[in-house]
Design an enzyme around this catalytic site. Structure first.
Site: not given
Length: 136
Positions: A25, A75, A100
């Protein structure tokens, strides 16, 4: 005997500052199987290395406890919002099309990936062993 103790102490200190990347990701910033070096909100030995309420800014890559995934997520912070006097972070994987699913509170943030000269501190590929053992 003393050298073994020193090796164990160094290993414990380093292990608390390393996180294994388990998905793609965040590509191309880092890849599945890479390890990122972090500074922690609170270490195993009780030291606070940064404050998630004041020391996180847009562009930082953080490790946080997600409501939507059982493992810690790594992230990037893409926005900071104030809702009724409370701070929230909007977070997204660089390789994901959408943010998210939930806003993140400072209390959910466990660590921040270390940057040196605007480059993330990444150790390539050696995390695959851990991924394999954990069945991820």
């Amino acid at each position: 005997m003393t050298s073994y103790a020193i090796i164990i102490i160094v290993a414990v200190l380093l292990s608390s500052h390393l996180s294994v990347v388990v998905s793609g990701s965040m590509e191309p910033a880092f890849y599945r199987g890479d390890i990122v070096a972090t500074e922690n909100v609170q270490t195993y030995y009780g030291v606070h290395e940064f404050d998630p309420y004041n020391d996180v800014k847009v562009g930082d890559v953080v490790v946080y406890n997600a409501e939507w995934y059982p493992e810690p997520v790594i992230h990037r912070v893409i926005g900071i919002e104030d809702i009724n006097g409370s701070k929230y972070y909007l977070i997204k994987g660089d390789n994901n099309n959408v943010a998210d699913p939930y806003l993140v509170t400072p209390d959910q943030i466990r660590a921040k990936v270390i940057t040196i000269n605007n480059s993330l501190l990444v150790i390539p590929k050696i995390g695959y062993i851990t991924i394999w053992f954990r069945g991820l």
